[in-house]
Each structure stands twice: as C-alpha cells, then as structure tokens.
Scaffold this motif. Structure first.
Motif, PDB file in Angstrom:
ATOM      1  N   TYR A 385       0.827  -1.208   0.000  1.00  0.00           N
ATOM      2  CA  TYR A 385       0.000   0.000   0.000  1.00  0.00           C
ATOM      3  C   TYR A 385       0.862   1.258   0.000  1.00  0.00           C
ATOM      4  CZ  TYR A 385      -3.575   3.379   1.448  1.00  0.00           C
ATOM      5  OH  TYR A 385      -4.421   4.455   1.508  1.00  0.00           O
ATOM      6  N   TRP A 386       1.788   1.363   0.956  1.00  0.00           N
ATOM      7  CA  TRP A 386       2.585   2.583   1.084  1.00  0.00           C
ATOM      8  C   TRP A 386       3.573   2.746  -0.066  1.00  0.00           C
ATOM      9  CZ3 TRP A 386       0.342   5.779   4.051  1.00  0.00           C
ATOM     10  CH2 TRP A 386      -0.156   5.458   5.311  1.00  0.00           C
ATOM     11  N   ASN A 387       4.107   1.647  -0.585  1.00  0.00           N
ATOM     12  CA  ASN A 387       5.210   1.723  -1.533  1.00  0.00           C
ATOM     13  C   ASN A 387       4.838   1.512  -3.002  1.00  0.00           C
ATOM     14  OD1 ASN A 387       7.779   1.936   0.261  1.00  0.00           O
ATOM     15  ND2 ASN A 387       6.513   0.382   1.240  1.00  0.00           N
ATOM     16  N   MET A 388       3.656   0.939  -3.260  1.00  0.00           N
ATOM     17  CA  MET A 388       3.261   0.687  -4.645  1.00  0.00           C
ATOM     18  C   MET A 388       1.888   1.248  -4.968  1.00  0.00           C
ATOM     19  SD  MET A 388       4.627  -3.242  -5.145  1.00  0.00           S
ATOM     20  CE  MET A 388       4.228  -3.235  -6.898  1.00  0.00           C
ATOM     21  N   LEU A 389       0.894   0.819  -4.217  1.00  0.00           N
ATOM     22  CA  LEU A 389      -0.487   1.139  -4.563  1.00  0.00           C
ATOM     23  C   LEU A 389      -0.740   2.641  -4.597  1.00  0.00           C
ATOM     24  CD1 LEU A 389      -3.486  -0.965  -3.758  1.00  0.00           C
ATOM     25  CD2 LEU A 389      -3.676   1.400  -3.051  1.00  0.00           C
ATOM     26  N   LEU A 390      -0.335   3.363  -3.541  1.00  0.00           N
ATOM     27  CA  LEU A 390      -0.550   4.810  -3.502  1.00  0.00           C
ATOM     28  C   LEU A 390       0.194   5.531  -4.619  1.00  0.00           C
ATOM     29  CD1 LEU A 390      -0.511   6.072   0.196  1.00  0.00           C
ATOM     30  CD2 LEU A 390      -2.449   5.860  -1.350  1.00  0.00           C
ATOM     31  N   LYS A 391       1.330   4.975  -5.019  1.00  0.00           N
ATOM     32  CA  LYS A 391       2.157   5.610  -6.037  1.00  0.00           C
ATOM     33  C   LYS A 391       1.714   5.260  -7.453  1.00  0.00           C
ATOM     34  CE  LYS A 391       6.102   5.766  -2.906  1.00  0.00           C
ATOM     35  NZ  LYS A 391       7.485   5.309  -2.624  1.00  0.00           N
ATOM     36  N   GLY A 392       0.620   4.499  -7.570  1.00  0.00           N
ATOM     37  CA  GLY A 392       0.099   4.173  -8.891  1.00  0.00           C
ATOM     38  C   GLY A 392       0.892   3.111  -9.609  1.00  0.00           C
ATOM     39  N   ILE A 393       1.634   2.295  -8.853  1.00  0.00           N
ATOM     40  CA  ILE A 393       2.439   1.228  -9.461  1.00  0.00           C
ATOM     41  C   ILE A 393       1.598  -0.049  -9.523  1.00  0.00           C
ATOM     42  CG2 ILE A 393       4.511  -0.203  -9.212  1.00  0.00           C
ATOM     43  CD1 ILE A 393       5.749   2.150  -7.641  1.00  0.00           C
ATOM     44  N   SER A 394       1.502  -0.648 -10.692  1.00  0.00           N
ATOM     45  CA  SER A 394       0.714  -1.866 -10.851  1.00  0.00           C
ATOM     46  C   SER A 394       1.315  -2.998 -10.025  1.00  0.00           C
ATOM     47  CB  SER A 394       0.661  -2.286 -12.323  1.00  0.00           C
ATOM     48  OG  SER A 394      -0.021  -1.314 -13.081  1.00  0.00           O
ATOM     49  N   ILE A 395       0.441  -3.819  -9.445  1.00  0.00           N
ATOM     50  CA  ILE A 395       0.894  -4.978  -8.688  1.00  0.00           C
ATOM     51  C   ILE A 395       1.180  -6.101  -9.681  1.00  0.00           C
ATOM     52  CG2 ILE A 395       0.283  -6.659  -6.898  1.00  0.00           C
ATOM     53  CD1 ILE A 395      -1.603  -4.518  -5.745  1.00  0.00           C
ATOM     54  N   PRO A 396       2.395  -6.627  -9.694  1.00  0.00           N
ATOM     55  CA  PRO A 396       2.760  -7.645 -10.686  1.00  0.00           C
ATOM     56  C   PRO A 396       1.835  -8.858 -10.656  1.00  0.00           C
ATOM     57  CG  PRO A 396       4.706  -6.862  -9.523  1.00  0.00           C
ATOM     58  CD  PRO A 396       3.529  -6.275  -8.814  1.00  0.00           C
ATOM     59  N   PHE A 397       1.474  -9.318 -11.844  1.00  0.00           N
ATOM     60  CA  PHE A 397       0.695 -10.544 -12.047  1.00  0.00           C
ATOM     61  C   PHE A 397      -0.775 -10.432 -11.621  1.00  0.00           C
ATOM     62  CE2 PHE A 397       5.066 -11.791 -10.658  1.00  0.00           C
ATOM     63  CZ  PHE A 397       5.570 -12.028 -11.921  1.00  0.00           C
ATOM     64  N   VAL A 398      -1.201  -9.229 -11.235  1.00  0.00           N
ATOM     65  CA  VAL A 398      -2.607  -9.035 -10.834  1.00  0.00           C
ATOM     66  C   VAL A 398      -3.237  -8.048 -11.804  1.00  0.00           C
ATOM     67  CG1 VAL A 398      -4.185  -8.347  -9.001  1.00  0.00           C
ATOM     68  CG2 VAL A 398      -2.015  -9.465  -8.413  1.00  0.00           C
ATOM     69  N   SER A 399      -4.167  -8.521 -12.627  1.00  0.00           N
ATOM     70  CA  SER A 399      -4.777  -7.680 -13.656  1.00  0.00           C
ATOM     71  C   SER A 399      -5.923  -6.862 -13.096  1.00  0.00           C
ATOM     72  CB  SER A 399      -5.288  -8.554 -14.809  1.00  0.00           C
ATOM     73  OG  SER A 399      -6.279  -9.449 -14.348  1.00  0.00           O
ATOM     74  N   ARG A 400      -6.196  -5.743 -13.776  1.00  0.00           N
ATOM     75  CA  ARG A 400      -7.267  -4.863 -13.315  1.00  0.00           C
ATOM     76  C   ARG A 400      -8.629  -5.541 -13.354  1.00  0.00           C
ATOM     77  NH1 ARG A 400      -7.228  -0.262 -17.984  1.00  0.00           N
ATOM     78  NH2 ARG A 400      -4.982  -0.479 -17.678  1.00  0.00           N
ATOM     79  N   ASN A 401      -8.838  -6.408 -14.347  1.00  0.00           N
ATOM     80  CA  ASN A 401     -10.087  -7.143 -14.431  1.00  0.00           C
ATOM     81  C   ASN A 401      -9.865  -8.584 -13.977  1.00  0.00           C
ATOM     82  OD1 ASN A 401     -11.640  -5.005 -15.429  1.00  0.00           O
ATOM     83  ND2 ASN A 401     -10.880  -5.358 -17.503  1.00  0.00           N
ATOM     84  N   MET A 402     -10.891  -9.186 -13.446  1.00  0.00           N
ATOM     85  CA  MET A 402     -10.766 -10.520 -12.889  1.00  0.00           C
ATOM     86  C   MET A 402     -10.509 -11.546 -13.997  1.00  0.00           C
ATOM     87  SD  MET A 402     -13.602 -12.658 -10.738  1.00  0.00           S
ATOM     88  CE  MET A 402     -13.426 -14.438 -10.505  1.00  0.00           C
ATOM     89  N   THR A 403      -9.540 -12.414 -13.761  1.00  0.00           N
ATOM     90  CA  THR A 403      -9.291 -13.516 -14.670  1.00  0.00           C
ATOM     91  C   THR A 403      -9.915 -14.795 -14.123  1.00  0.00           C
ATOM     92  OG1 THR A 403      -7.585 -14.880 -15.696  1.00  0.00           O
ATOM     93  CG2 THR A 403      -7.043 -13.917 -13.567  1.00  0.00           C
ATOM     94  N   THR A 404     -10.391 -15.654 -15.000  1.00  0.00           N
ATOM     95  CA  THR A 404     -10.990 -16.925 -14.554  1.00  0.00           C
ATOM     96  C   THR A 404      -9.971 -18.047 -14.499  1.00  0.00           C
ATOM     97  OG1 THR A 404     -11.621 -17.448 -16.841  1.00  0.00           O
ATOM     98  CG2 THR A 404     -13.258 -16.312 -15.464  1.00  0.00           C
ATOM     99  N   ALA A 405      -8.763 -17.790 -14.966  1.00  0.00           N
ATOM    100  CA  ALA A 405      -7.721 -18.824 -14.970  1.00  0.00           C
ATOM    101  C   ALA A 405      -7.406 -19.252 -13.533  1.00  0.00           C
ATOM    102  CB  ALA A 405      -6.465 -18.306 -15.645  1.00  0.00           C
ATOM    103  N   GLY A 406      -7.347 -20.562 -13.337  1.00  0.00           N
ATOM    104  CA  GLY A 406      -7.004 -21.101 -12.023  1.00  0.00           C
ATOM    105  C   GLY A 406      -8.152 -21.153 -11.052  1.00  0.00           C
ATOM    106  N   LYS A 407      -9.363 -20.821 -11.514  1.00  0.00           N
ATOM    107  CA  LYS A 407     -10.529 -20.819 -10.649  1.00  0.00           C
ATOM    108  C   LYS A 407     -11.491 -21.945 -10.995  1.00  0.00           C
ATOM    109  CE  LYS A 407     -10.289 -15.862  -9.714  1.00  0.00           C
ATOM    110  NZ  LYS A 407      -9.089 -15.553 -10.471  1.00  0.00           N
ATOM    111  N   LYS A 408     -12.092 -22.548  -9.986  1.00  0.00           N
ATOM    112  CA  LYS A 408     -13.050 -23.620 -10.191  1.00  0.00           C
ATOM    113  C   LYS A 408     -14.432 -23.026 -10.362  1.00  0.00           C
ATOM    114  CE  LYS A 408     -10.257 -26.709  -7.314  1.00  0.00           C
ATOM    115  NZ  LYS A 408     -10.220 -27.535  -6.061  1.00  0.00           N
ATOM    116  N   LEU A 409     -14.761 -22.652 -11.591  1.00  0.00           N
ATOM    117  CA  LEU A 409     -16.031 -21.992 -11.868  1.00  0.00           C
ATOM    118  C   LEU A 409     -17.170 -22.999 -11.934  1.00  0.00           C
ATOM    119  CD1 LEU A 409     -14.820 -19.510 -14.618  1.00  0.00           C
ATOM    120  CD2 LEU A 409     -14.927 -19.153 -12.157  1.00  0.00           C
ATOM    121  N   ASP A 410     -18.379 -22.505 -11.655  1.00  0.00           N
ATOM    122  CA  ASP A 410     -19.568 -23.380 -11.756  1.00  0.00           C
ATOM    123  C   ASP A 410     -19.866 -23.697 -13.200  1.00  0.00           C
ATOM    124  OD1 ASP A 410     -19.830 -23.266  -9.020  1.00  0.00           O
ATOM    125  OD2 ASP A 410     -21.212 -21.557  -9.083  1.00  0.00           O
TER     126      ASP A 410
END
Length: 410
Positions: A385-410
């Motif tokens: 939060y203090w070092n990346m998120l507030l500064k507008g730095i993207s969190i690696p490997f986490v996309s802005r939209n939800m991905t279904t990969a790796g999830k057990k969907l109905d």
C-alpha cells in the motif's frame, strides 16, 4: 492551460494524481488535489489496532509526501461543487475545472441510528472504522475482563465488507491468547440472511463462525441502541444484550456530495459502473468509495478502478469513446485468526470460488481456503500500500479485471 481537479487525497485520489501527472503535459494541464486533512491513514490497519498487532505509527503518514511533484496540493475544506458551472468552492477560494475527479470517500454515520452515538460512545459502544474509534477500542480491550461481545453490522454498503467478520475472528484469537476466551461470549449480528454478501463465501465463513463458537444473528435491522439497558433493538423489537458493542455504523458519502446535490440517499455519486464516468455530468468522474457502483468499497477495488479511469481520462481528453471495461474486480484477504487467512477474488458477476492465485494451478495463494500464506499476504499488503499502490504502481501478475484462470467456476 486546462485544469484537472481531484477532490480527496485518500487512497483513490492519491493514486489518480500519481497515474495522471506523468501522462498529462505540464504545459497543457494543471492538476490540483484538494483535501482538508494532513494525515493519510492506512485504513485496513484499523482492523489490527484494537488487538495491538499494529502500532499507531504503522497506520498513518503525512499525506503530502505521496502527492507527486507537479501536482498542486491544496489542504483546505471543500464547501461545494457546482457541476453546471465547472467550479468547486473551497473555504476561501474557488477552483475552476475542465475535468473533475471525485474521490471523497465514505465515512461512518453513527448518528443515523438512535442512541448509537449516545452517552456510551467509545465507552462500551465502539467503532473501529475510524482511527479514533480503533484506538479507543484498543484501550478498552487491554483492560476488559469479559462478558457479551457483539460485533454488529448496521447496513450495507460499507467499506471493506469482510472487515466485521475479520474482527470477530481476530477477537476469538485475541481472547484465546489472553487465556480468557471462556469468559467472552461473541456474537456476530448482521442485517443480512448470512455471514457475508456472497453466497459461497457466506457458507465458508458461516462454518468458521460455528467452528470458533461465534453465534450468528441474522436478519437484524437495528432501530436503536438502548444505552440504559445495554441492548440493541431492531424494528421488530427483537433485542440483544451486550457488555461490549463493536458496531459498523451506516457508511455514507462525504457531506459535500449532499451539499452539492450530486448524490443518492447515502451521498454516493451515481456512476457508470464500467467507465466510472458520472451519470449526470460528462466531465466528472468518480472513483473509490465515493461511487455508487455495486463493487466492494475497498482499496483493491480503487486500485483496479484507477487503471481503467486513467485510460478513460486520456480518452475523454482526446474526444474518443470511453472504455466500458471495469468489471467490479475485488481481491480481499480475510483474516480468520490464529495466523491464517482466506483470499477471495470476485467481480460484479462472478462470486468468489475456489482456486489458486495469482498463478493458475500454482498459487502460491489459495482461494477460499485458510492458509498461513494468505495471512502473510494480508500483512504484506501494508508495505504494498505505502510503496506501490498509492504511487500508482501496478501490482505484478494481478490484472485490473478478474481472470478466470485457475478458478473452479460453476
């Protein structure tokens, strides 16, 4: 010179300042950010303050240090927005804007429930959604000898919908460590028909409540707090006793939204849920807790929103169609006590499901499963939060939209 004004220097507003300053020409665009408060709080840390997990210094910093160079920081109260005139009235000056971003957040409103902010407020009736409330509760828990503890949710929406449950789980662990769990009766009281807003999560979390001997009281629509008899009473006159009440009051948007006639009944701004443009004013955009979009009011959501909103501000300036892409993505760690946590990942349409995160089939984090890794992830988020998120730095490997990969969907 054109003017872009950001109202609010909390999580969402600060992120937008950091995203936009490098992308807008300083010769063409003046950016101002307005907030009356000097201190920036790490609000997720308020959950840990009552249990002495975090110190006061770990959850607050001077807000100005996170505002990028080239952004005009104005520490003044916002009196009113005049959207038809493209102006914002501050306490002693008026700002004109070509584009306005509303990031005024939300706040607790205990006065909305009769007796809640009465004579026992911060004595045996507490919130932990404010810095002051969390500190007062910490001091109370240090010397409390036990009795009936109610963890109570007034109504939705609230900031961080899982936080009330997390408090109940952490309270269970806290009293076990103090060797006094047998002296405390914990009840979780909610207006919902289950432990959480999402059906699958509610089933999982309901099981955890039972496992930890936390009583679940559902469908409780509070009407008043009876300070004389230490009871909360619903509209059907159902009453529940307490010795210590930890409540999440009604959450509302900032008062300036009401004064400006721009909000709904709870002072949240009507916002297009996929583009984050105001429904009423095309040069006004809204982000974070200030919106009325049906997404969680949480820091991760504001982070994902900020990436789409940055793109849309640039598209708006160029006169191009906006992206209708934000999907309500939320990613939340849920502390379950005993150094474990759950992780949930969901959006407007997809409920939390089991799976792995962020790497499909690898993890290392498990969805909807308790683990020590998830607990570490929760604690690590403060640094992020203090070092990346507030500064507008993207969190690696986490996309802005939800991905279904790796999830057990109905």
């Amino acid at each position: 010179m054109k003017n872009l004004v950001i109202l609010g220097a909390g999580t969402a507003g600060t992120m937008m300042a950091n995203h936009l300053r490098p992308k807008l020409s300083k010769d063409l665009w003046n950016i101002s950010i307005v907030d009356q408060y000097k201190t920036h709080y790490y609000q997720p840390g308020f959950l840990f303050l009552p249990f002495d997990t975090y110190t006061e210094e770990q959850v607050k910093k001077v807000g100005k240090k996170f505002i990028p160079k080239g952004v005009n920081y104005i520490q003044k109260k916002i009196e009113q927005i005049f959207p038809k005139e493209n102006k914002v009235q501050l306490e002693d000056e008026t700002l004109s804007y070509d584009i306005l971003i509303i990031a005024t957040g939300s706040k607790i409103a205990p006065e909305e429930v009769e007796g809640m902010k009465g004579k026992n407020w911060h004595k045996n009736v507490f919130d932990f959604y404010t810095y002051e409330g969390a500190l007062a509760l910490r001091n109370k828990l240090r010397e409390w000898e036990g009795g009936k503890l109610l963890v109570h949710l007034t109504e939705m929406p609230i900031k961080c919908p899982v936080a009330p449950l997390e408090f109940a789980f952490l309270a269970d662990s806290f009293f076990i460590k103090k060797g006094m769990r047998d002296k405390v009766e914990i009840s979780y009281v909610t207006p919902l028909s289950g432990a959480f807003t999402k059906e699958k999560s509610a089933a999982t979390l309901g099981y955890l409540l039972e496992e930890k001997n936390i009583k679940l009281e559902t469908d409780f629509a509070i009407e008043r707090v009876d300070n004389e008899n230490n009871k909360i009473v619903d509209y059907g006159e159902r009453a529940i006793d307490f010795d210590l009440l930890v409540t999440i009051p009604t959450n509302m948007g900032d008062d300036v939204i009401a004064r400006s006639g721009m909000g709904d009944d709870l002072n949240f701004v009507p916002t297009h849920e996929n583009s984050l443009q105001s429904k009423d004013h095309e040069n006004v955009f809204v982000i974070g807790d200030a919106t009325n979009v049906p997404a969680s009011k949480a820091g991760s959501v504001a982070h994902f929103e900020s990436e789409t909103l940055t793109d849309n501000i640039l598209l708006y300036i160029d006169g191009k169609p906006l992206k209708e892409e934000f999907d309500g993505h939320a990613n939340c760690f849920i502390e379950t006590g005993k150094n474990k946590a759950l992780l949930i990942d969901f959006n407007y349409k997809q409920e939390p499901v089991e799976g792995t995160f962020p790497f499909p089939g690898i993890g290392p984090l498990k969805l909807l499963k308790e683990s020590v890794f998830n607990h570490w992830g929760k604690l690590a988020f403060r640094w992020i939060y203090w070092n990346m998120l507030l500064k507008g730095i993207s969190i690696p490997f986490v996309s802005r939209n939800m991905t279904t990969a790796g999830k057990k969907l109905d």
